[in-house]
Design a protein around this motif. Structure first.
Motif, short mmCIF file in Angstrom:
data_model
loop_
_atom_site.label_atom_id
_atom_site.label_comp_id
_atom_site.label_asym_id
_atom_site.label_seq_id
_atom_site.Cartn_x
_atom_site.Cartn_y
_atom_site.Cartn_z
N ASN A 177 28.33 38.86 31.10
CA ASN A 177 29.10 37.74 31.66
C ASN A 177 30.09 38.18 32.73
N VAL A 178 30.40 39.49 32.76
CA VAL A 178 31.35 40.02 33.72
C VAL A 178 30.68 41.16 34.48
N LEU A 179 30.76 41.08 35.80
CA LEU A 179 30.20 42.13 36.66
C LEU A 179 31.28 42.58 37.64
N GLU A 180 31.30 43.89 37.92
CA GLU A 180 32.18 44.42 38.94
C GLU A 180 31.35 45.18 39.95
N GLY A 181 31.73 45.02 41.20
CA GLY A 181 31.04 45.74 42.26
C GLY A 181 31.54 45.31 43.62
N THR A 182 30.91 45.85 44.64
CA THR A 182 31.27 45.52 46.02
C THR A 182 30.50 44.29 46.45
N LEU A 183 31.22 43.30 46.91
CA LEU A 183 30.59 42.07 47.40
C LEU A 183 29.99 42.36 48.77
N LEU A 184 28.66 42.38 48.83
CA LEU A 184 27.96 42.73 50.07
C LEU A 184 27.74 41.53 50.98
N SER A 185 27.47 40.39 50.37
CA SER A 185 27.27 39.17 51.16
C SER A 185 27.56 37.96 50.28
N CYS A 186 27.85 36.85 50.95
CA CYS A 186 28.16 35.64 50.20
C CYS A 186 28.01 34.45 51.14
N ASP A 187 27.14 33.53 50.75
CA ASP A 187 27.03 32.27 51.49
C ASP A 187 27.22 31.13 50.50
N GLU A 188 26.92 29.92 50.91
CA GLU A 188 27.16 28.78 50.03
C GLU A 188 26.28 28.76 48.79
N GLU A 189 25.13 29.40 48.85
CA GLU A 189 24.18 29.36 47.74
C GLU A 189 24.15 30.64 46.90
N ASN A 190 24.21 31.80 47.55
CA ASN A 190 23.98 33.07 46.87
C ASN A 190 25.00 34.12 47.27
N LEU A 191 25.04 35.19 46.46
CA LEU A 191 25.84 36.35 46.84
C LEU A 191 25.10 37.60 46.40
N THR A 192 25.43 38.71 47.06
CA THR A 192 24.86 40.01 46.70
C THR A 192 26.00 40.92 46.33
N LEU A 193 25.84 41.55 45.17
CA LEU A 193 26.87 42.43 44.63
C LEU A 193 26.25 43.81 44.41
N ARG A 194 26.92 44.86 44.88
CA ARG A 194 26.47 46.24 44.62
C ARG A 194 27.22 46.74 43.38
N ILE A 195 26.47 46.93 42.29
CA ILE A 195 27.06 47.36 41.03
C ILE A 195 26.68 48.80 40.73
N LYS A 196 27.44 49.41 39.83
CA LYS A 196 27.12 50.75 39.34
C LYS A 196 26.35 50.59 38.04
#
Length: 153
Positions: free
Chosen positions: A110-129
């Motif tokens: 339920n909880v993720l941490e990482g670098t937010l690589l992209s974000c638009d109105e529909e989706n986002l990309t997160l770089r996680i370890k």
């Protein structure tokens, strides 16, 4: 917000904006020794030098305007290194390390941490370890119900 706080907030709003910050809160507390707390924010990190600059400008303005008749201490601060992020403004934090709380778990989390690589109105990309690897994951933006900055250790 008390009437006196509201007036000070409204008076400080353009000054703080001119300096490049958002005014988030003004609170007057105490009875014998009063404290005027002023909280500022911006997308970029706020340094101690930033706080000193805002303090000096706000103090000079308050000395001249004299909105508080009693003696008080001015306390200027930011929301901090792990400040909450307003969800409509999440895209402003692309490139930053964030903590996301999800309404629908991603692979049981339920909880993720990482670098937010992209974000638009529909989706986002997160770089996680993931152990010693870094993975880019795509998530529906609607699944994020809370977000805050995080410290990458």
């Amino acid at each position: 917000m008390k009437e006196e706080e509201k007036k000070i907030f409204d008076d400080l709003l353009p000054l703080v904006a001119e300096l490049g910050y958002e005014l988030k809160e003004v609170r007057l507390s105490g009875t014998k020794s009063k404290t005027l707390s002023v909280v500022v924010d911006r997308v970029d990190p706020i340094s101690l030098e930033d706080i000193v600059l805002v303090s000096e400008k706000v103090s000079a303005y308050l000395d001249e305007a004299d909105p508080i008749k009693d003696a008080y201490t001015l306390d200027v601060s930011s929301l901090g290194a792990e400040k909450p992020i307003e969800l409509p403004r999440l895209s402003e934090y692309v490139g930053r390390y964030v903590n996301l709380h999800l309404s629908h778990p991603f692979k049981g989390e339920n909880v993720l941490e990482g670098t937010l690589l992209s974000c638009d109105e529909e989706n986002l990309t997160l770089r996680i370890k993931d152990k010693s690897l870094r993975k880019d994951i795509d998530l529906p933006r609607k699944d994020v119900d809370r977000a805050r900055l995080a410290i990458d250790l």
